[in-house]
Design a protein around this motif. Structure first.
Motif, PDB file in Angstrom:
ATOM      1  N   GLN A  72     -11.084  17.452 -35.375  1.00  0.00           N
ATOM      2  CA  GLN A  72     -10.479  16.402 -34.557  1.00  0.00           C
ATOM      3  C   GLN A  72     -11.533  15.775 -33.665  1.00  0.00           C
ATOM      4  N   THR A  73     -11.653  14.451 -33.742  1.00  0.00           N
ATOM      5  CA  THR A  73     -12.602  13.722 -32.896  1.00  0.00           C
ATOM      6  C   THR A  73     -11.849  13.013 -31.764  1.00  0.00           C
ATOM      7  N   ASP A  74     -12.592  12.373 -30.874  1.00  0.00           N
ATOM      8  CA  ASP A  74     -11.961  11.714 -29.730  1.00  0.00           C
ATOM      9  C   ASP A  74     -11.670  10.228 -29.957  1.00  0.00           C
ATOM     10  N   SER A  75     -12.071   9.676 -31.114  1.00  0.00           N
ATOM     11  CA  SER A  75     -11.815   8.256 -31.367  1.00  0.00           C
ATOM     12  C   SER A  75     -11.949   7.948 -32.861  1.00  0.00           C
ATOM     13  N   LYS A  76     -11.493   6.763 -33.226  1.00  0.00           N
ATOM     14  CA  LYS A  76     -11.624   6.330 -34.626  1.00  0.00           C
ATOM     15  C   LYS A  76     -13.089   6.123 -34.991  1.00  0.00           C
ATOM     16  N   GLU A  77     -13.883   5.645 -34.039  1.00  0.00           N
ATOM     17  CA  GLU A  77     -15.312   5.439 -34.303  1.00  0.00           C
ATOM     18  C   GLU A  77     -16.005   6.771 -34.584  1.00  0.00           C
ATOM     19  N   ALA A  78     -15.644   7.781 -33.823  1.00  0.00           N
ATOM     20  CA  ALA A  78     -16.217   9.112 -34.042  1.00  0.00           C
ATOM     21  C   ALA A  78     -15.785   9.660 -35.399  1.00  0.00           C
ATOM     22  N   LYS A  79     -14.551   9.392 -35.783  1.00  0.00           N
ATOM     23  CA  LYS A  79     -14.065   9.831 -37.096  1.00  0.00           C
ATOM     24  C   LYS A  79     -14.887   9.192 -38.209  1.00  0.00           C
ATOM     25  N   GLU A  80     -15.122   7.888 -38.086  1.00  0.00           N
ATOM     26  CA  GLU A  80     -15.902   7.191 -39.106  1.00  0.00           C
ATOM     27  C   GLU A  80     -17.316   7.753 -39.207  1.00  0.00           C
ATOM     28  N   GLU A  81     -17.927   8.060 -38.057  1.00  0.00           N
ATOM     29  CA  GLU A  81     -19.267   8.639 -38.078  1.00  0.00           C
ATOM     30  C   GLU A  81     -19.232  10.028 -38.721  1.00  0.00           C
ATOM     31  N   LEU A  82     -18.232  10.813 -38.356  1.00  0.00           N
ATOM     32  CA  LEU A  82     -18.135  12.177 -38.893  1.00  0.00           C
ATOM     33  C   LEU A  82     -17.923  12.162 -40.406  1.00  0.00           C
ATOM     34  N   GLU A  83     -17.161  11.202 -40.902  1.00  0.00           N
ATOM     35  CA  GLU A  83     -16.959  11.088 -42.347  1.00  0.00           C
ATOM     36  C   GLU A  83     -18.285  10.852 -43.069  1.00  0.00           C
ATOM     37  N   LYS A  84     -19.193  10.136 -42.433  1.00  0.00           N
ATOM     38  CA  LYS A  84     -20.509   9.896 -43.018  1.00  0.00           C
ATOM     39  C   LYS A  84     -21.402  11.126 -42.893  1.00  0.00           C
ATOM     40  N   ARG A  85     -21.102  12.002 -41.954  1.00  0.00           N
ATOM     41  CA  ARG A  85     -21.927  13.180 -41.697  1.00  0.00           C
ATOM     42  C   ARG A  85     -21.360  14.460 -42.313  1.00  0.00           C
ATOM     43  N   VAL A 118     -19.049  25.716 -34.680  1.00  0.00           N
ATOM     44  CA  VAL A 118     -19.087  24.483 -35.474  1.00  0.00           C
ATOM     45  C   VAL A 118     -18.920  23.275 -34.556  1.00  0.00           C
ATOM     46  N   LYS A 119     -18.005  23.357 -33.613  1.00  0.00           N
ATOM     47  CA  LYS A 119     -17.785  22.251 -32.674  1.00  0.00           C
ATOM     48  C   LYS A 119     -19.062  21.918 -31.903  1.00  0.00           C
ATOM     49  N   GLU A 120     -19.727  22.931 -31.362  1.00  0.00           N
ATOM     50  CA  GLU A 120     -20.959  22.711 -30.594  1.00  0.00           C
ATOM     51  C   GLU A 120     -22.057  22.096 -31.451  1.00  0.00           C
ATOM     52  N   LYS A 121     -22.257  22.637 -32.641  1.00  0.00           N
ATOM     53  CA  LYS A 121     -23.340  22.165 -33.512  1.00  0.00           C
ATOM     54  C   LYS A 121     -23.076  20.739 -34.006  1.00  0.00           C
ATOM     55  N   VAL A 122     -21.828  20.434 -34.343  1.00  0.00           N
ATOM     56  CA  VAL A 122     -21.508  19.093 -34.824  1.00  0.00           C
ATOM     57  C   VAL A 122     -21.608  18.085 -33.677  1.00  0.00           C
ATOM     58  N   LEU A 125     -24.906  16.674 -33.298  1.00  0.00           N
ATOM     59  CA  LEU A 125     -25.265  15.653 -34.292  1.00  0.00           C
ATOM     60  C   LEU A 125     -24.665  14.282 -33.973  1.00  0.00           C
ATOM     61  N   MET A 126     -23.517  14.277 -33.323  1.00  0.00           N
ATOM     62  CA  MET A 126     -22.746  13.044 -33.129  1.00  0.00           C
ATOM     63  C   MET A 126     -23.417  12.085 -32.154  1.00  0.00           C
ATOM     64  N   GLN A 127     -23.331  10.791 -32.484  1.00  0.00           N
ATOM     65  CA  GLN A 127     -23.837   9.740 -31.604  1.00  0.00           C
ATOM     66  C   GLN A 127     -22.700   8.885 -31.058  1.00  0.00           C
ATOM     67  N   GLU A 128     -21.651   8.691 -31.845  1.00  0.00           N
ATOM     68  CA  GLU A 128     -20.475   7.916 -31.425  1.00  0.00           C
ATOM     69  C   GLU A 128     -19.332   8.888 -31.189  1.00  0.00           C
ATOM     70  N   GLY A 129     -18.992   9.138 -29.942  1.00  0.00           N
ATOM     71  CA  GLY A 129     -17.873  10.031 -29.649  1.00  0.00           C
ATOM     72  C   GLY A 129     -18.258  11.486 -29.781  1.00  0.00           C
ATOM     73  N   LYS A 130     -17.228  12.323 -29.804  1.00  0.00           N
ATOM     74  CA  LYS A 130     -17.473  13.760 -29.894  1.00  0.00           C
ATOM     75  C   LYS A 130     -16.325  14.454 -30.599  1.00  0.00           C
ATOM     76  N   VAL A 131     -16.571  15.704 -30.977  1.00  0.00           N
ATOM     77  CA  VAL A 131     -15.560  16.540 -31.601  1.00  0.00           C
ATOM     78  C   VAL A 131     -14.733  17.180 -30.487  1.00  0.00           C
ATOM     79  N   GLU A 132     -13.423  17.037 -30.587  1.00  0.00           N
ATOM     80  CA  GLU A 132     -12.513  17.630 -29.598  1.00  0.00           C
ATOM     81  C   GLU A 132     -12.151  19.054 -29.976  1.00  0.00           C
TER      82      GLU A 132
END
Length: 142
Positions: A72-85, A118-122, A125-132
């Motif tokens: 679970q991410t904090d925004s749609k933008e973070a979701k899109e970035e995570l899908e690429k990662r 996993v949450k901390e490590k991911v 990596l994230m630049q747009e938003g964060k993992v909740e």
């Protein structure tokens, strides 16, 4: 003179009372907005979540694990970035699991440990938003 003084005191008392009531209403309304903002609806959670496909890997020792996650991410933008990662997330999961023994993953505490790791490590990596939150959706150790 006495009536005039009594009238002035009543006006001051009513004014103070009104200011107090208005202040309480404002404070309670702000608390309600904060409470609503903190808890997203299930639709918002699903909308901002990414499924990590099932991964099979060796644990430290002779055991192996089959596990999948929902992140679970904090925004749609973070979701899109995570899908690429996703490939990087898979790498993080495999690296972390390869250092763990099956006994470390048993019970509630073991599952929370891998979720938090996993949450901390991911998040690193994230630049747009964060993992909740990271949820284990299936897990089997053999």
């Amino acid at each position: 003179m006495k009536n005039k003084m009594l009238t002035i005191m009543l006006i001051i008392l009513v004014t103070i009372l009104l200011v107090g009531v208005i202040a309480l209403v404002v404070i309670f309304k702000l608390d309600d907005k904060d409470a609503e903002a903190k808890e997203p609806s299930i639709e918002e959670v699903i909308e901002a979540s990414v499924d990590i496909p099932e991964i099979t890997t060796n644990l430290s020792g002779n055991d192996y694990i089959r596990i999948s996650f929902k992140v679970q991410t904090d925004s749609k933008e973070a979701k899109e970035e995570l899908e690429k990662r996703v490939f990087q997330v898979n790498n993080v999961i495999i690296e972390e699991l390869s250092e763990m023994k099956s006994s470390e993953l048993e019970g509630k505490k073991g599952k929370q440990t891998i979720e938090n790791t996993v949450k901390e490590k991911v998040n690193a990596l994230m630049q747009e938003g964060k993992v909740e939150k990271v949820y284990i959706t299936s897990m089997m150790i053999q």
